[in-house]
Write a protein that holds these residues in place. Sequence first.
Motif, PDB file in Angstrom:
ATOM      1  N   ASN A  82       3.018  -3.888 -12.530  1.00 54.49           N
ATOM      2  CA  ASN A  82       3.107  -2.677 -13.347  1.00 54.49           C
ATOM      3  C   ASN A  82       2.996  -1.410 -12.513  1.00 54.49           C
ATOM      4  OD1 ASN A  82       0.507  -3.195 -12.658  1.00 54.49           O
ATOM      5  ND2 ASN A  82      -0.382  -2.736 -14.650  1.00 54.49           N
ATOM      6  N   ILE A  83       3.172  -1.517 -11.178  1.00 57.18           N
ATOM      7  CA  ILE A  83       3.173  -0.306 -10.340  1.00 57.18           C
ATOM      8  C   ILE A  83       4.393   0.536 -10.698  1.00 57.18           C
ATOM      9  CG2 ILE A  83       3.670   0.464  -7.966  1.00 57.18           C
ATOM     10  CD1 ILE A  83       0.911  -0.280  -7.901  1.00 57.18           C
ATOM     11  N   ALA A  84       4.194   1.842 -10.830  1.00 60.93           N
ATOM     12  CA  ALA A  84       5.316   2.718 -11.179  1.00 60.93           C
ATOM     13  C   ALA A  84       6.374   2.656 -10.080  1.00 60.93           C
ATOM     14  CB  ALA A  84       4.807   4.151 -11.340  1.00 60.93           C
ATOM     15  N   SER A  85       7.657   2.564 -10.468  1.00 58.09           N
ATOM     16  CA  SER A  85       8.710   2.405  -9.461  1.00 58.09           C
ATOM     17  C   SER A  85       8.837   3.659  -8.593  1.00 58.09           C
ATOM     18  CB  SER A  85      10.037   2.101 -10.145  1.00 58.09           C
ATOM     19  OG  SER A  85      10.353   3.173 -11.018  1.00 58.09           O
ATOM     20  N   GLY A  86       8.299   4.765  -9.065  1.00 60.54           N
ATOM     21  CA  GLY A  86       8.376   6.000  -8.292  1.00 60.54           C
ATOM     22  C   GLY A  86       7.387   6.071  -7.130  1.00 60.54           C
ATOM     23  N   ILE A  87       6.577   5.042  -6.928  1.00 62.16           N
ATOM     24  CA  ILE A  87       5.578   5.066  -5.846  1.00 62.16           C
ATOM     25  C   ILE A  87       6.256   4.998  -4.484  1.00 62.16           C
ATOM     26  CG2 ILE A  87       3.676   3.779  -4.766  1.00 62.16           C
ATOM     27  CD1 ILE A  87       2.727   5.019  -7.311  1.00 62.16           C
ATOM     28  N   ALA A  88       7.198   4.065  -4.330  1.00 64.82           N
ATOM     29  CA  ALA A  88       7.832   3.862  -3.020  1.00 64.82           C
ATOM     30  C   ALA A  88       9.306   3.525  -3.206  1.00 64.82           C
ATOM     31  CB  ALA A  88       7.109   2.754  -2.256  1.00 64.82           C
ATOM     32  N   PRO A  89      10.114   4.505  -3.615  1.00 64.84           N
ATOM     33  CA  PRO A  89      11.523   4.226  -3.913  1.00 64.84           C
ATOM     34  C   PRO A  89      12.276   3.723  -2.677  1.00 64.84           C
ATOM     35  CG  PRO A  89      10.953   6.531  -4.414  1.00 64.84           C
ATOM     36  CD  PRO A  89       9.766   5.914  -3.773  1.00 64.84           C
ATOM     37  N   GLY A  90      13.068   2.668  -2.861  1.00 61.89           N
ATOM     38  CA  GLY A  90      13.910   2.165  -1.781  1.00 61.89           C
ATOM     39  C   GLY A  90      13.164   1.377  -0.711  1.00 61.89           C
ATOM     40  N   GLN A  91      11.890   1.058  -0.940  1.00 65.25           N
ATOM     41  CA  GLN A  91      11.117   0.355   0.082  1.00 65.25           C
ATOM     42  C   GLN A  91      10.845  -1.076  -0.366  1.00 65.25           C
ATOM     43  OE1 GLN A  91       9.115   2.363   2.649  1.00 65.25           O
ATOM     44  NE2 GLN A  91      10.277   4.159   2.095  1.00 65.25           N
ATOM     45  N   ASN A  92      10.584  -1.948   0.597  1.00 64.54           N
ATOM     46  CA  ASN A  92      10.126  -3.292   0.235  1.00 64.54           C
ATOM     47  C   ASN A  92       8.661  -3.496   0.610  1.00 64.54           C
ATOM     48  OD1 ASN A  92      10.480  -3.322   2.942  1.00 64.54           O
ATOM     49  ND2 ASN A  92      11.818  -5.116   3.021  1.00 64.54           N
ATOM     50  N   THR A  93       7.987  -2.374   0.901  1.00 64.84           N
ATOM     51  CA  THR A  93       6.558  -2.447   1.181  1.00 64.84           C
ATOM     52  C   THR A  93       5.808  -1.420   0.336  1.00 64.84           C
ATOM     53  OG1 THR A  93       6.773  -0.834   2.949  1.00 64.84           O
ATOM     54  CG2 THR A  93       6.863  -3.135   3.617  1.00 64.84           C
ATOM     55  N   LEU A  94       4.507  -1.667   0.163  1.00 66.00           N
ATOM     56  CA  LEU A  94       3.610  -0.674  -0.430  1.00 66.00           C
ATOM     57  C   LEU A  94       2.495  -0.408   0.579  1.00 66.00           C
ATOM     58  CD1 LEU A  94       3.196  -2.033  -4.101  1.00 66.00           C
ATOM     59  CD2 LEU A  94       4.469   0.010  -3.401  1.00 66.00           C
ATOM     60  N   GLY A  95       2.017   0.823   0.610  1.00 71.24           N
ATOM     61  CA  GLY A  95       0.915   1.168   1.515  1.00 71.24           C
ATOM     62  C   GLY A  95      -0.396   1.183   0.742  1.00 71.24           C
ATOM     63  N   PHE A  96      -1.263   0.220   1.039  1.00 63.86           N
ATOM     64  CA  PHE A  96      -2.543   0.113   0.324  1.00 63.86           C
ATOM     65  C   PHE A  96      -3.714   0.367   1.265  1.00 63.86           C
ATOM     66  CE2 PHE A  96      -0.713  -2.360  -3.273  1.00 63.86           C
ATOM     67  CZ  PHE A  96      -1.468  -1.821  -4.310  1.00 63.86           C
ATOM     68  N   MET A  97      -4.762   0.998   0.741  1.00 63.27           N
ATOM     69  CA  MET A  97      -6.022   1.007   1.476  1.00 63.27           C
ATOM     70  C   MET A  97      -7.148   0.633   0.517  1.00 63.27           C
ATOM     71  SD  MET A  97      -6.441   5.102   2.144  1.00 63.27           S
ATOM     72  CE  MET A  97      -5.555   6.214   1.041  1.00 63.27           C
ATOM     73  N   LEU A  98      -8.278   0.252   1.117  1.00 62.38           N
ATOM     74  CA  LEU A  98      -9.478  -0.050   0.336  1.00 62.38           C
ATOM     75  C   LEU A  98     -10.379   1.175   0.354  1.00 62.38           C
ATOM     76  CD1 LEU A  98     -10.251  -3.662   1.609  1.00 62.38           C
ATOM     77  CD2 LEU A  98      -9.420  -3.015  -0.674  1.00 62.38           C
ATOM     78  N   PRO A  99     -11.300   1.289  -0.617  1.00 63.30           N
ATOM     79  CA  PRO A  99     -12.248   2.416  -0.635  1.00 63.30           C
ATOM     80  C   PRO A  99     -12.997   2.477   0.693  1.00 63.30           C
ATOM     81  CG  PRO A  99     -12.468   1.106  -2.628  1.00 63.30           C
ATOM     82  CD  PRO A  99     -11.531   0.364  -1.723  1.00 63.30           C
ATOM     83  N   TYR A 100     -13.126   3.686   1.264  1.00 63.54           N
ATOM     84  CA  TYR A 100     -13.818   3.768   2.553  1.00 63.54           C
ATOM     85  C   TYR A 100     -14.988   4.741   2.552  1.00 63.54           C
ATOM     86  CZ  TYR A 100     -10.513   7.687   3.311  1.00 63.54           C
ATOM     87  OH  TYR A 100      -9.777   8.840   3.182  1.00 63.54           O
ATOM     88  N   THR A 101     -15.252   5.388   1.406  1.00 60.77           N
ATOM     89  CA  THR A 101     -16.476   6.192   1.279  1.00 60.77           C
ATOM     90  C   THR A 101     -17.181   5.751  -0.011  1.00 60.77           C
ATOM     91  OG1 THR A 101     -15.554   7.924  -0.134  1.00 60.77           O
ATOM     92  CG2 THR A 101     -15.225   8.193   2.232  1.00 60.77           C
ATOM     93  N   PRO A 102     -18.493   6.039  -0.120  1.00 56.24           N
ATOM     94  CA  PRO A 102     -19.188   5.690  -1.362  1.00 56.24           C
ATOM     95  C   PRO A 102     -18.525   6.351  -2.579  1.00 56.24           C
ATOM     96  CG  PRO A 102     -20.752   6.350   0.326  1.00 56.24           C
ATOM     97  CD  PRO A 102     -19.394   6.620   0.884  1.00 56.24           C
ATOM     98  N   LEU A 103     -18.015   7.568  -2.375  1.00 58.56           N
ATOM     99  CA  LEU A 103     -17.329   8.265  -3.470  1.00 58.56           C
ATOM    100  C   LEU A 103     -16.150   7.435  -3.984  1.00 58.56           C
ATOM    101  CD1 LEU A 103     -17.084  11.007  -5.035  1.00 58.56           C
ATOM    102  CD2 LEU A 103     -15.460  11.686  -3.287  1.00 58.56           C
ATOM    103  N   HIS A 104     -15.336   6.897  -3.059  1.00 54.64           N
ATOM    104  CA  HIS A 104     -14.207   6.050  -3.471  1.00 54.64           C
ATOM    105  C   HIS A 104     -14.695   4.801  -4.192  1.00 54.64           C
ATOM    106  CE1 HIS A 104     -11.948   7.811   0.214  1.00 54.64           C
ATOM    107  NE2 HIS A 104     -11.649   8.509  -0.864  1.00 54.64           N
TER     108      HIS A 104
END
Length: 795
Positions: free
Chosen positions: A301-323
């Motif tokens: 259900n990721i919006a198609s507008g996140i990475a148009p024309g790509q076959n990869t997604l760029g993900f990161m994990l939370p890296y501060t307590p705030l995140h």
Amino acid sequence: MSGRLIRIRGTVQGVGFRPTVYGEALKHSITGHILNDGEGVLIKAFGAEADLDAFITAIKDNCPPLGQIDSIDWCNLSDIELNCCDPVPDRFAIVESVSSSARTSIAADARTCPACLEETLSPNSRRYRYPFTNCTHCGPRLSIISGIPYDRPNTSMAPFALCSDCLKEYKDPLDRRFHAQPNACYVCGPVVELVRTDGLRLSRAERPQSDDVDIAASLILKGQIVAIKGIGGFHIACDATNAPVVALLRERKKRFAKPFALMAKSIEMIERYCHVSEEEKALLSSAAAPVVLLDIKAPGNIASGIAPGQNTLGFMLPYTPLHHLLLSAINQPIVLTSANLADEPQCTDNDDTLRRLAGLADFVLLHNRAIVNRIDDSVARVVQGQTVVVRRARGYAPAPISLPPGFEGMGQVLALGGELKNTFCLVKDDKAILSQHMGDLEDAATYIDYLKNIDLYRRLFQFEPTIIAIDQHPEYLSAKLGRQMLEESKGAKPITLESVQHHHAHVAACLAEHNYPISAAKILGVALDGLGYGEGQLWGGEFLFCDYYGYERLATFKPISMPGGSMAMREPWRNSFAHFVSAMGWNSYLADYEKIELTEFFKTKNLATFESMITNGINSPLASSCGRLFDAVAAAIGICREVASYEGQAAIELEAIASNEELCSNEQNAVYPFAISNLDSGLPYLEPAGMWQALLGDLARQVSAPVISARFHRGLAVAVANMVKKLSIVDSSPRFDTVVLTGGVFQNRLLLQLTRDLLQVHGFTVLTPARIPANDGGIALGQALIASANSLERK
Ligand SMILES: [Zn+2]
Ligand SMILES: [Zn+2]
Ligand SMILES: [Zn+2]
């Protein structure tokens, strides 16, 4: 009873090193003391021989997570020192620093450690839900430091006086917060505050009975766009599964195609969307916590507008307590993209920031700690099991890079980098310090940041360059700055200015990261790139026989016109047209391919003008660029034909569609042919005319774009390998056995793998960039090493 003097060098200050040593001293019945000084850490240790051996081994084995030991040297204290002057102490002590930490390195910012996360999430802890929880093993470093030594008054924590509980932790050598400069809690530390960007107060409906981080999470879930002040800059966040809000964000950011980075609370959640290998899991969870480019499994259900024309997604994990706190209330991925604002160092009131964010976000989650040093998220991927850094910033910079053998005792060098994806680099004390990614210097805010950071690094590393290295491109702002620095230094200490060829710098950076010795045999550097300035021309597909001192250009890609100059970088179809004119002439193209869809497209353009621009050389510089070749091929098959909205878009989308099945095919026409010819000067080049005939024939037969892309990639890899083979033999004896593959085009994973495999089959040793980006983010390192080598030669 024996005594030893132990010297430890490396990243050993501000990372919890002294408490670790203190703990080990108690365990092994060692007395004496430890102190920080300008060279690292110095220990005087007394105990039984066996205990002293065990103590040193224990230090080696228990280096704190953010530390890095480069060397441990020790000598025995003499009997005189043992018995007469200095009575043997009866305990182990931590002694105050004796001088600045100029010679030691500054640690990079690190993601929240498990102990701090547990504390933040535990209702029994006094830091329950505190967004700035950190300790010696985690939290901000480079983003908060403004001077040396790395002590609280020299950081943006200076305005926050430690409360008695925090002070107790700070002073206790056995506490994991011993000398943790950003140590803080609700009582004494920074706080967050949620505000509306229109200046109105939050309504009661927007502010139910919960804290500001919780409210921000619920606003994101309701489809609002929320800016978040992080440790190294501002991000903009929204629900990644909400297509209309993602589209709205694109509209507001005026960023129409470039992919957005995502953050998800866990690896399990990322696995719903992407394949995640063990290496990729380790990279996501590393202390640097970069954005990791992952192959899409199911878009879900990721919006198609996140990475148009790509076959990869760029993900990161939370890296501060705030995140962590924010994401704990959100059960789906969120967009977390840079807000592209340079935060001013003394920005204690956030008003200015608010004004600039008003057009982008509906709300801002602010805090009252200044960001001293803007640091973007790093971007990395795993290629054939190896981590490859694409953007080197938070978590990686400014970790030092050891200089290869032969560069010992170098003077102080400042390399100013390129223009796009700029970084700069210092060489001092046998180390290279490569700055975090700055970005495009043509952008005024980035340029201001660049000047500010050069200044900051000069202070942090007590650095005064005697050599300044710049790119040969006369118009690069970084090169102009170098000339200005030279001008301003007149009368003061003499400075040498070295102008370095762009692709030579790409190759040298790769050699440096592989620790290739200065005196080792010359190698062949294959630099496939967008554009770089070379001997008065535009280069971008070069075969350089070189070492650190210099290069000889053995071969190139075919120089092709760029009609309209830089416009050809923005409108890929111009490159297709120029290639056809060069390969077969326009009339001959028309005679053969009148009926294909591409020709219909060309007919909408004023081709007569373009043709005369090319034939008469008007505003149409020749460029031997591999990047433009990719543009030409992509546009020919209908990818990114009219406009490319970010650098490399056409090449990235062309790679993304390549058919896997076709890549494994044994068919003869599965590889488009390139020939090797000679320019008038006698220089060999790769002639693409045959490739174009085959590609256009496939277009006429309506072969699919994925198949064409695969055939082009394989053809190009074979062409490069053939050229390397041809160049490797001279007068029937081998000229080189090591090949470097680098330059922005080699961020193309498919081309890199195909080319590397072919070369390895032919017995070449192949070096490729991993920790240092293959793109222009790496060239400052190469410039620094080339300038250093040349200054050694002059001596
Ligand atoms: Zn921690
Ligand atoms: Zn406190
Ligand atoms: Zn380049």
